[in-house]
Design a protein around this motif. Sequence first.
Motif, PDB file in Angstrom:
ATOM      1  N   GLU A   1     -16.708 -12.334  -9.105  1.00 50.52           N
ATOM      2  CA  GLU A   1     -15.829 -12.382 -10.167  1.00 50.52           C
ATOM      3  C   GLU A   1     -15.633 -13.685 -10.550  1.00 50.52           C
ATOM      4  O   GLU A   1     -14.874 -14.012 -11.540  1.00 50.52           O
ATOM      5  N   ASN A   2     -14.937 -14.370  -9.437  1.00 52.71           N
ATOM      6  CA  ASN A   2     -14.325 -16.270  -9.698  1.00 52.71           C
ATOM      7  C   ASN A   2     -15.898 -17.369  -9.564  1.00 52.71           C
ATOM      8  O   ASN A   2     -15.140 -17.825 -10.072  1.00 52.71           O
ATOM      9  N   VAL A   3     -17.021 -16.836  -8.793  1.00 55.94           N
ATOM     10  CA  VAL A   3     -16.809 -17.755  -8.678  1.00 55.94           C
ATOM     11  C   VAL A   3     -17.538 -18.783  -9.483  1.00 55.94           C
ATOM     12  O   VAL A   3     -17.630 -20.474  -9.144  1.00 55.94           O
ATOM     13  N   THR A   4     -18.640 -18.255 -10.640  1.00 62.25           N
ATOM     14  CA  THR A   4     -18.911 -19.173 -11.563  1.00 62.25           C
ATOM     15  C   THR A   4     -17.431 -20.085 -12.256  1.00 62.25           C
ATOM     16  O   THR A   4     -18.375 -20.955 -13.030  1.00 62.25           O
ATOM     17  N   ARG A   5     -16.436 -19.508 -12.237  1.00 65.13           N
ATOM     18  CA  ARG A   5     -15.272 -19.917 -13.167  1.00 65.13           C
ATOM     19  C   ARG A   5     -14.870 -21.016 -11.825  1.00 65.13           C
ATOM     20  O   ARG A   5     -14.361 -22.354 -12.659  1.00 65.13           O
ATOM     21  N   LEU A   6     -14.811 -20.892 -10.350  1.00 62.77           N
ATOM     22  CA  LEU A   6     -14.246 -22.001  -9.524  1.00 62.77           C
ATOM     23  C   LEU A   6     -15.595 -23.291  -8.978  1.00 62.77           C
ATOM     24  O   LEU A   6     -14.714 -23.880  -8.268  1.00 62.77           O
ATOM     25  N   VAL A   7     -17.035 -22.191  -8.492  1.00 54.22           N
ATOM     26  CA  VAL A   7     -16.850 -23.531  -8.567  1.00 54.22           C
ATOM     27  C   VAL A   7     -18.156 -23.770  -9.530  1.00 54.22           C
ATOM     28  O   VAL A   7     -19.621 -23.127  -9.796  1.00 54.22           O
ATOM     29  N   ARG A   8     -18.135 -25.072 -10.349  1.00 56.30           N
ATOM     30  CA  ARG A   8     -19.285 -25.590 -11.532  1.00 56.30           C
ATOM     31  C   ARG A   8     -18.717 -26.701 -11.398  1.00 56.30           C
ATOM     32  O   ARG A   8     -18.534 -28.262 -10.668  1.00 56.30           O
ATOM     33  N   ALA A   9     -19.808 -27.299 -12.510  1.00 64.51           N
ATOM     34  CA  ALA A   9     -20.393 -28.947 -12.813  1.00 64.51           C
ATOM     35  C   ALA A   9     -19.968 -28.973 -13.836  1.00 64.51           C
ATOM     36  O   ALA A   9     -19.045 -28.300 -14.853  1.00 64.51           O
ATOM     37  N   GLU A  10     -19.716 -30.556 -13.589  1.00 64.62           N
ATOM     38  CA  GLU A  10     -18.416 -30.872 -14.481  1.00 64.62           C
ATOM     39  C   GLU A  10     -19.081 -32.625 -15.306  1.00 64.62           C
ATOM     40  O   GLU A  10     -18.708 -32.711 -14.636  1.00 64.62           O
ATOM     41  N   GLY A  11     -20.011 -32.366 -15.746  1.00 65.19           N
ATOM     42  CA  GLY A  11     -21.373 -33.078 -16.259  1.00 65.19           C
ATOM     43  C   GLY A  11     -22.637 -33.815 -15.252  1.00 65.19           C
ATOM     44  O   GLY A  11     -22.820 -32.339 -14.401  1.00 65.19           O
ATOM     45  N   PRO A  12     -23.203 -34.258 -15.683  1.00 65.42           N
ATOM     46  CA  PRO A  12     -24.400 -34.212 -14.412  1.00 65.42           C
ATOM     47  C   PRO A  12     -24.252 -34.374 -13.504  1.00 65.42           C
ATOM     48  O   PRO A  12     -25.036 -33.993 -12.597  1.00 65.42           O
ATOM     49  N   LEU A  13     -23.491 -35.647 -13.270  1.00 71.16           N
ATOM     50  CA  LEU A  13     -23.142 -35.639 -11.597  1.00 71.16           C
ATOM     51  C   LEU A  13     -21.112 -35.312 -11.123  1.00 71.16           C
ATOM     52  O   LEU A  13     -21.315 -36.363  -9.685  1.00 71.16           O
ATOM     53  N   THR A  14     -20.850 -35.095 -11.823  1.00 71.45           N
ATOM     54  CA  THR A  14     -19.743 -34.168 -10.527  1.00 71.45           C
ATOM     55  C   THR A  14     -19.316 -32.969 -10.541  1.00 71.45           C
ATOM     56  O   THR A  14     -20.294 -32.349 -11.701  1.00 71.45           O
ATOM     57  N   PHE A  15     -19.473 -32.766  -9.367  1.00 66.99           N
ATOM     58  CA  PHE A  15     -19.155 -30.783  -8.936  1.00 66.99           C
ATOM     59  C   PHE A  15     -17.752 -30.828  -8.223  1.00 66.99           C
ATOM     60  O   PHE A  15     -16.833 -31.862  -7.730  1.00 66.99           O
ATOM     61  N   VAL A  16     -17.770 -29.169  -8.750  1.00 65.47           N
ATOM     62  CA  VAL A  16     -15.819 -29.128  -8.635  1.00 65.47           C
ATOM     63  C   VAL A  16     -16.182 -28.022  -8.193  1.00 65.47           C
ATOM     64  O   VAL A  16     -16.451 -26.719  -8.300  1.00 65.47           O
ATOM     65  N   MET A  17     -14.890 -27.687  -6.722  1.00 63.81           N
ATOM     66  CA  MET A  17     -14.373 -26.271  -6.412  1.00 63.81           C
ATOM     67  C   MET A  17     -12.927 -26.107  -6.583  1.00 63.81           C
ATOM     68  O   MET A  17     -12.058 -27.104  -6.004  1.00 63.81           O
TER      69      MET A  17
END
Length: 540
Positions: A145-161
């Motif tokens: 339920e939460n993984v797509t919101r919390l684990v995501r890309a923020e731009g082509p080369l920036t990954f956020v957890m």
Amino acid sequence: MKLWPKRLPWLLCLALTATFLHTPTVQARGETPVDQLVVGMSMINLLSLDPAAATGLEVSEVNSNVYDMLLEQDAARPDQLVPALAERWEISPDRMRLTFHLRAGVTFHSGNPLTAQDVAWSLQRVVTLNKALASTWKAYGYSAENVTRLVRAEGPLTFVMDLPKPTDPMLVLNTLATSPSAFVVDRLTVQQHAQGDDQGAAWLTTHTAGSGAFKLDIWRANDVILMTRFDNYWRGPAKMRRVVMRNMTESQALRLMVERGDLDVARGMAATDIKALTRSDDVEVQTIPRGTLYYVAMSMEQPLFKDIKVRQAVRSLIDYEGINNVVMPHYGIINQRPLQLGLQARLDDPGYRLNVAQAKRLLAEAGYPEGFKITIRSLTDSPFINIATSLQSTLAQAGIQANIITGTGNQIYGAMRDRKFDILVGRGGGGAERHPHSSLRALVYNPDNREQAKLTNFQGWRTSFFDPQINSLIEQAEQERDPGRQLALYQQIQTLYDQQAGPIMPVSQMTDEVVIHADVRQYLGHSAATTRLRDVYKQR
């Protein structure tokens, strides 16, 4: 039908391989090709190549060469994390966000560019498929339920957890650097092979979609794996053109092939054969530490072992020195703490020794001056059965009559998961993560001791060990920001567990031994089983 008949002579096997892949066959007898690394290893537990589902050391040995991770645990210095797909990363001031900056220009074997969306999708997929390797991420609080919101890309080369709940970010980074679930897959290629909503799971069982130093050519289950160098690898082409992995389960066959020069690397060889090979100048034996511990466990569901004096008596009847000197060479090295060797937080061994007189006194104080009857469960494999036999002998010296019950892994560990055992010789722990919480969570922590909780991933629960103070300290240490206070908490936990005579009593820390032919250079076995072969070459 297998690619090669099981008993086909090795030289013919090599010729068939070369013919199939259109490679030259001219070579000296008893020598593998100079540009190929030939590895003998057991593949019986290699059931899937899918990073979301594949467990075990064998698959990590394969996938670490066809896939990449965001960061890696340095093979020579495992306490250090080094950049890989991520050039750098940042931890937010509140320790609730990890931001990774990916290197530009990385391509998958398909030619697709690797982006932050691939990284996010790879981890989201592990959680949403909810197979075996999702358990680590669920422990951090991630869910479908939460993984797509919390684990995501923020731009082509920036990954956020974003972390779902407070934890030590270094623990998460260690997981990203060691877990078989942390390999980054080619999202577009996998989606092309999806069947229904399986997210490519069926296809990835037998195929790969990575960016690593080698491309998978062939995998024949329980037979052979062939990998070819990926010339567009972002680190530069690997030094070897091809890696051949052969399924070999018989130790004497491995030994013979190494002696003849028909194998470059052999894994899973029996201690007796390794010892014999150490006398040869043609091979090197490399010892690789693992994070798991061999232990003697007692079930506190058994009324006898609810008494701390009985547990202390059993602890005094383990011949630590004899086991480690006689049984464990080539299998492990002594460790009497529930933490991996080498961690800063780990206290020195308490120095337990076989002490029959002390055990008899404790048993008499507990009301068992004549001892009692009990069972020991163990695998039939070495060194488990050897530890069990040693324990049976030393228990008898204090009047405890122990009957050894052997079985398969499912039978032995199944009894432990069902909390239906007396004493068990086993192996477990936090694995490759170089962080105290990893081992303590696996071996000691038990947040809910009720039978209906079924916390079978917690070995503390399996033994029915429940100590609210220790649980609380483990939780505090996981979230403690001050390194000095965190260190003190982890050491306090070890002291309390020792005082409580915790029912999982470590005996030895696992090691693997790999036999390597003398002309192989730059082979460095990895404690996380992510042994990368990109820099390996031969010198003749």
